[in-house]
Write an enzyme that holds these catalytic residues in place. Sequence first.
Site, mmCIF file in Angstrom:
data_model
loop_
_atom_site.group_PDB
_atom_site.id
_atom_site.type_symbol
_atom_site.label_atom_id
_atom_site.label_comp_id
_atom_site.label_asym_id
_atom_site.label_seq_id
_atom_site.Cartn_x
_atom_site.Cartn_y
_atom_site.Cartn_z
ATOM 1 N N HIS A 1 -1.873 -5.611 1.590
ATOM 2 C CA HIS A 1 -3.112 -6.377 1.407
ATOM 3 C C HIS A 1 -2.703 -7.713 0.819
ATOM 4 O O HIS A 1 -1.788 -7.797 0.005
ATOM 5 C CB HIS A 1 -4.048 -5.671 0.416
ATOM 6 C CG HIS A 1 -5.087 -6.604 -0.144
ATOM 7 N ND1 HIS A 1 -6.253 -6.893 0.520
ATOM 8 C CD2 HIS A 1 -5.109 -7.347 -1.285
ATOM 9 C CE1 HIS A 1 -6.958 -7.767 -0.195
ATOM 10 N NE2 HIS A 1 -6.284 -8.056 -1.295
ATOM 11 N N ASN B 1 -1.678 -0.243 7.448
ATOM 12 C CA ASN B 1 -1.204 -1.613 7.666
ATOM 13 C C ASN B 1 -0.349 -2.182 6.536
ATOM 14 O O ASN B 1 -0.136 -3.376 6.454
ATOM 15 C CB ASN B 1 -2.364 -2.544 8.026
ATOM 16 C CG ASN B 1 -3.365 -2.728 6.919
ATOM 17 O OD1 ASN B 1 -3.224 -2.190 5.821
ATOM 18 N ND2 ASN B 1 -4.388 -3.502 7.197
ATOM 19 N N LYS C 1 0.824 -1.201 0.000
ATOM 20 C CA LYS C 1 0.000 0.000 0.000
ATOM 21 C C LYS C 1 0.866 1.262 0.000
ATOM 22 O O LYS C 1 2.085 1.188 0.216
ATOM 23 C CB LYS C 1 -0.939 -0.038 1.206
ATOM 24 C CG LYS C 1 -1.916 -1.216 1.147
ATOM 25 C CD LYS C 1 -2.793 -1.257 2.376
ATOM 26 C CE LYS C 1 -3.759 -2.423 2.335
ATOM 27 N NZ LYS C 1 -4.632 -2.433 3.530
ATOM 28 N N GLU D 1 -8.988 -10.717 -7.848
ATOM 29 C CA GLU D 1 -8.154 -9.542 -7.584
ATOM 30 C C GLU D 1 -7.000 -9.448 -8.578
ATOM 31 O O GLU D 1 -6.652 -8.351 -9.027
ATOM 32 C CB GLU D 1 -7.633 -9.582 -6.148
ATOM 33 C CG GLU D 1 -8.728 -9.385 -5.116
ATOM 34 C CD GLU D 1 -8.267 -9.574 -3.681
ATOM 35 O OE1 GLU D 1 -7.078 -9.915 -3.447
ATOM 36 O OE2 GLU D 1 -9.103 -9.396 -2.780
ATOM 37 N N TYR E 1 -12.837 -3.647 -3.376
ATOM 38 C CA TYR E 1 -13.470 -3.675 -2.050
ATOM 39 C C TYR E 1 -14.993 -3.704 -2.176
ATOM 40 O O TYR E 1 -15.696 -3.082 -1.385
ATOM 41 C CB TYR E 1 -13.030 -2.453 -1.237
ATOM 42 C CG TYR E 1 -11.582 -2.474 -0.833
ATOM 43 C CD1 TYR E 1 -11.111 -3.344 0.153
ATOM 44 C CD2 TYR E 1 -10.660 -1.622 -1.429
ATOM 45 C CE1 TYR E 1 -9.777 -3.372 0.531
ATOM 46 C CE2 TYR E 1 -9.316 -1.635 -1.053
ATOM 47 C CZ TYR E 1 -8.890 -2.504 -0.080
ATOM 48 O OH TYR E 1 -7.564 -2.521 0.298
#
Length: 151
Positions: free
Chosen positions: A121, A118, A11, A132, A51
């Site tokens: 992913h 975080n 990310k 994905e 998402y």
Amino acid sequence: MTEERTLILIKPDGVKAHHIGQIITRIENKGYSIDGLKLTMATPELLKKHYVDKVNKPYFSEIETYMLEGPIVAIIASGSRIIKGIHVLAGDTSPNQAAPGTIRGDFGRMFDDGILRNVVHSSDNPQNAENEIKLWFPELSQTEQLKESIK
């Protein structure tokens, strides 16, 4: 042994903090293969598809803002039981709960105002992984379809 593929996204916070090499090294040190790699930018449209189960949640706008902050490194990786393996390597979704030695435990942050960063992913099951991968690597879908039609 069943070979699996998964999508891993480093990310924007992981890219900005220069953790790309360290994260890739951790993936390769576990014996997994890197089959696709690119630096890319998310779009609101792509994030809504990625998402899809979270679009109507009150926190989706925070996810969208986070993922649009800067470049993302998208990785296709493969290996035996890689989906579970990468989840263990990544650690708990919340950096404050992630064990030291995991990617999120070592590089993630949870700020006092509840902002979560975080770092990575990873896909949570084989079907989501394939979906994905098609979203983030649409150029491969065409190549894979061509290979299937030749068989």
